[in-house]
Design a protein around this motif. Sequence first.
Motif, mmCIF file in Angstrom:
data_model
loop_
_atom_site.group_PDB
_atom_site.id
_atom_site.type_symbol
_atom_site.label_atom_id
_atom_site.label_comp_id
_atom_site.label_asym_id
_atom_site.label_seq_id
_atom_site.Cartn_x
_atom_site.Cartn_y
_atom_site.Cartn_z
ATOM 1 N N ALA A 18 -14.939 -29.642 13.012
ATOM 2 C CA ALA A 18 -15.723 -30.661 13.698
ATOM 3 C C ALA A 18 -14.868 -31.859 14.072
ATOM 4 O O ALA A 18 -14.974 -32.410 15.173
ATOM 5 C CB ALA A 18 -16.890 -31.105 12.822
ATOM 6 N N VAL A 19 -13.985 -32.266 13.160
ATOM 7 C CA VAL A 19 -13.092 -33.389 13.449
ATOM 8 C C VAL A 19 -12.160 -33.044 14.596
ATOM 9 O O VAL A 19 -11.925 -33.835 15.516
ATOM 10 C CB VAL A 19 -12.284 -33.756 12.188
ATOM 11 N N VAL A 20 -11.629 -31.817 14.543
ATOM 12 C CA VAL A 20 -10.727 -31.380 15.611
ATOM 13 C C VAL A 20 -11.453 -31.341 16.949
ATOM 14 O O VAL A 20 -10.945 -31.753 17.981
ATOM 15 C CB VAL A 20 -10.141 -29.999 15.259
ATOM 16 N N ALA A 21 -12.703 -30.844 16.905
ATOM 17 C CA ALA A 21 -13.464 -30.729 18.147
ATOM 18 C C ALA A 21 -13.751 -32.093 18.753
ATOM 19 O O ALA A 21 -13.850 -32.233 19.976
ATOM 20 C CB ALA A 21 -14.776 -29.993 17.883
ATOM 21 N N VAL A 30 -9.925 -24.344 25.807
ATOM 22 C CA VAL A 30 -10.365 -23.558 24.662
ATOM 23 C C VAL A 30 -11.050 -22.314 25.198
ATOM 24 O O VAL A 30 -11.921 -22.400 26.063
ATOM 25 C CB VAL A 30 -11.335 -24.351 23.765
ATOM 26 N N THR A 31 -10.660 -21.144 24.706
ATOM 27 C CA THR A 31 -11.241 -19.892 25.157
ATOM 28 C C THR A 31 -12.297 -19.435 24.161
ATOM 29 O O THR A 31 -12.006 -19.213 22.987
ATOM 30 C CB THR A 31 -10.161 -18.802 25.298
ATOM 31 N N VAL A 32 -13.518 -19.314 24.631
ATOM 32 C CA VAL A 32 -14.637 -18.836 23.817
ATOM 33 C C VAL A 32 -15.125 -17.522 24.417
ATOM 34 O O VAL A 32 -15.551 -17.486 25.581
ATOM 35 C CB VAL A 32 -15.778 -19.861 23.759
ATOM 36 N N THR A 33 -15.068 -16.447 23.635
ATOM 37 C CA THR A 33 -15.404 -15.123 24.138
ATOM 38 C C THR A 33 -16.458 -14.463 23.257
ATOM 39 O O THR A 33 -16.149 -14.051 22.135
ATOM 40 C CB THR A 33 -14.153 -14.224 24.192
ATOM 41 N N PRO A 34 -17.693 -14.355 23.718
ATOM 42 C CA PRO A 34 -18.684 -13.546 22.986
ATOM 43 C C PRO A 34 -18.276 -12.075 23.022
ATOM 44 O O PRO A 34 -17.729 -11.591 24.016
ATOM 45 C CB PRO A 34 -19.983 -13.785 23.754
ATOM 46 N N THR A 35 -18.527 -11.355 21.946
ATOM 47 C CA THR A 35 -18.141 -9.946 21.860
ATOM 48 C C THR A 35 -19.297 -9.109 21.330
ATOM 49 O O THR A 35 -20.203 -9.615 20.658
ATOM 50 C CB THR A 35 -16.924 -9.762 20.928
ATOM 51 N N LEU A 36 -19.250 -7.828 21.631
ATOM 52 C CA LEU A 36 -20.188 -6.867 21.073
ATOM 53 C C LEU A 36 -19.426 -5.569 20.836
ATOM 54 O O LEU A 36 -18.967 -4.922 21.783
ATOM 55 C CB LEU A 36 -21.367 -6.622 22.012
ATOM 56 N N SER A 68 -10.282 -19.293 20.631
ATOM 57 C CA SER A 68 -8.839 -19.459 20.473
ATOM 58 C C SER A 68 -8.319 -20.601 21.333
ATOM 59 O O SER A 68 -8.905 -20.953 22.363
ATOM 60 C CB SER A 68 -8.096 -18.164 20.842
ATOM 61 N N ARG A 69 -7.222 -21.161 20.902
ATOM 62 C CA ARG A 69 -6.527 -22.200 21.656
ATOM 63 C C ARG A 69 -5.054 -22.104 21.326
ATOM 64 O O ARG A 69 -4.678 -22.098 20.143
ATOM 65 C CB ARG A 69 -7.061 -23.586 21.297
ATOM 66 N N ALA A 70 -4.185 -22.021 22.322
ATOM 67 C CA ALA A 70 -2.772 -21.722 22.104
ATOM 68 C C ALA A 70 -1.846 -22.828 22.551
ATOM 69 O O ALA A 70 -0.638 -22.623 22.630
ATOM 70 C CB ALA A 70 -2.400 -20.418 22.815
ATOM 71 N N SER A 71 -2.353 -24.018 22.868
ATOM 72 C CA SER A 71 -1.485 -25.099 23.308
ATOM 73 C C SER A 71 -2.084 -26.425 22.884
ATOM 74 O O SER A 71 -3.244 -26.509 22.468
ATOM 75 C CB SER A 71 -1.302 -25.058 24.828
ATOM 76 N N GLY A 72 -1.275 -27.482 23.008
ATOM 77 C CA GLY A 72 -1.752 -28.806 22.642
ATOM 78 C C GLY A 72 -1.590 -29.086 21.165
ATOM 79 O O GLY A 72 -0.887 -28.382 20.437
ATOM 80 N N LEU A 78 -10.326 -18.171 15.844
ATOM 81 C CA LEU A 78 -11.452 -17.915 14.961
ATOM 82 C C LEU A 78 -12.194 -16.705 15.503
ATOM 83 O O LEU A 78 -12.463 -16.623 16.702
ATOM 84 C CB LEU A 78 -12.371 -19.136 14.895
ATOM 85 N N ASP A 79 -12.492 -15.777 14.624
ATOM 86 C CA ASP A 79 -13.223 -14.584 15.030
ATOM 87 C C ASP A 79 -14.291 -14.303 13.984
ATOM 88 O O ASP A 79 -13.992 -14.167 12.792
ATOM 89 C CB ASP A 79 -12.284 -13.387 15.153
ATOM 90 N N ALA A 80 -15.534 -14.233 14.415
ATOM 91 C CA ALA A 80 -16.644 -13.978 13.499
ATOM 92 C C ALA A 80 -17.560 -12.928 14.117
ATOM 93 O O ALA A 80 -17.823 -12.950 15.320
ATOM 94 C CB ALA A 80 -17.435 -15.259 13.222
ATOM 95 N N SER A 81 -18.024 -12.008 13.292
ATOM 96 C CA SER A 81 -18.950 -10.986 13.770
ATOM 97 C C SER A 81 -19.936 -10.640 12.667
ATOM 98 O O SER A 81 -19.601 -10.706 11.475
ATOM 99 C CB SER A 81 -18.196 -9.723 14.226
ATOM 100 N N LEU A 82 -21.129 -10.286 13.075
ATOM 101 C CA LEU A 82 -22.166 -9.860 12.138
ATOM 102 C C LEU A 82 -22.199 -8.334 12.163
ATOM 103 O O LEU A 82 -22.738 -7.724 13.085
ATOM 104 C CB LEU A 82 -23.519 -10.437 12.535
ATOM 105 N N ARG A 83 -21.610 -7.737 11.125
ATOM 106 C CA ARG A 83 -21.531 -6.281 11.073
ATOM 107 C C ARG A 83 -22.827 -5.698 10.511
ATOM 108 O O ARG A 83 -23.287 -6.105 9.443
ATOM 109 C CB ARG A 83 -20.340 -5.836 10.217
ATOM 110 N N ASN A 84 -23.387 -4.752 11.246
ATOM 111 C CA ASN A 84 -24.624 -4.083 10.841
ATOM 112 C C ASN A 84 -24.365 -2.581 10.789
ATOM 113 O O ASN A 84 -24.153 -1.953 11.833
ATOM 114 C CB ASN A 84 -25.749 -4.380 11.832
#
Length: 500
Positions: A18-21, A30-36, A68-72, A78-84
């Motif tokens: 949160a502080v970083v954001a 910043v790259t935000v990628t939803p996945t399935l 992800s963010r690769a510069s600056g 960060l990668d999070a998934s809800l495994r079912n």
Amino acid sequence: MRARMQAMPPLLSVLTLAVVAAAPAFAQTVTVTPTLNTRLTWTDNVDTDGEDPRQDWIAEVSPGVSVSRASGRFRGYLDASLRNLVHARETDQNETFLAFQGNGEFEAIEDAVFIAASGSISRNSTSSFGRRYSGDELSASEDNETRVWSIAPRYEFRFGDAGAGRLGYESRWLQGGSASIGDQHQKRWTLGLSDPGAFRLFGWGVDYVRTDNSYDDDQGRDVTQDVGRATLFVNIDPQFRVRAIGGYESNDYAVADGEEGAIWGMGFDWYPTERTNISVTGEDRIFGTGYDVQVRHRMARSVWNVSISRDITSSLDELAGGFVLDPVFQLFYQLTDPALPEAERVRIARSAYERAGGVGIRTNAYFVQRSARAGVTFTGARNTLSVSLNQTERQRLNTFSGFLLTDDFSEFDYIKTRSASVSLTHKLSGLATLNGALTRSRSEGQGDSNREIDRSIYTLGVTRKLGPDTTGGLSYRHQKAEGSDDYTENAVTATLGMRF
């Protein structure tokens, strides 16, 4: 106390992010990628506890997000998934859980103050002697869950022409999903000053590390380690230097009233070419001879790595990121698709690394680990071949009662694991890739009882890009364990992954 220890690491990670954001520097890309990710597996032996093989279908649907963010001034992922996971027959094995992997660093003050944070939630076999291998995607029992969190601020500075200093603090948490791993909190202070070329021919360096470990409830008493070293550098020429080491250390890992003694050692660093690095260190320690040998050689189409070491370590040290530095892990990492998100590359490489005998056990105990690992990767126009060898011996240090729970070291004082792995990636076309791997391993435990298990794992599969953000795959796996607990499985898996 238990609830507090479990809540604190996620809270710290969220606050840090949160502080970083909120920082202006984070306003860059910043790259935000939803996945399935979906997976359908047929196995002819789903029940690892029963004597009779049972067939089953297992479907998995895992929505997630990758950031992800690769510069600056902030870099990380960060990668999070809800495994079912849903079983067609063995419905009592259905599982839903969060899988998480994150690692990042924020430069709070330019070239001076840095804050690193990491965390992971995974479910892998916690024993070297389990029927399924560590890294098996179907080892999803709650008892196999391991959570590791870390936050580490540090201050770096320079002095003189080439001197460098560093003051750091790291707080780590290890939590398990069963009684085999108790909650552990580690606090580590580090201080280092060095100027290897202070007097041209001679240089100097000093460093100090203090590590305090506490355990939840009655799972073990608090333990401490202090290690201080002074190093004299002798710069023979720009490509070769010798190190003379003296120091002092103490810990109470093995006995309640502690052990202490002097450190004496020698070492050298040699850079014969721009593509070859050799570093060798040997020391007389309170636990005997400690050493660390690192050799890396890079050619036009191949990379060679050799690592030999003996030192005191723990599962927390390995799981909190130490495995990433292992040259064998780096070999598997290089086999992954560079187009994948960083967290996905780390996850795939870690699974292969654990299958090859990398991070073997989960325990709260400290142990003396002697390891010898070697690997080579050959890269061609369409083929990538990787070969790795690993031998790891772990000897338990903790002898006081009431500390160990139900992990491997509650039964054995000494555990030895040997493995060999061969992996091949072949590009069938610009869109399709053929993957194959063979791993053989042997684990031996000695102590109040003796146990051994030989394991063979064969995998063969193909992956294909079905669209710009869609990938499909089909794979076959055969695994066989022989010894004190036999197990054989054949499994076929179809996968479909989408990024939005």
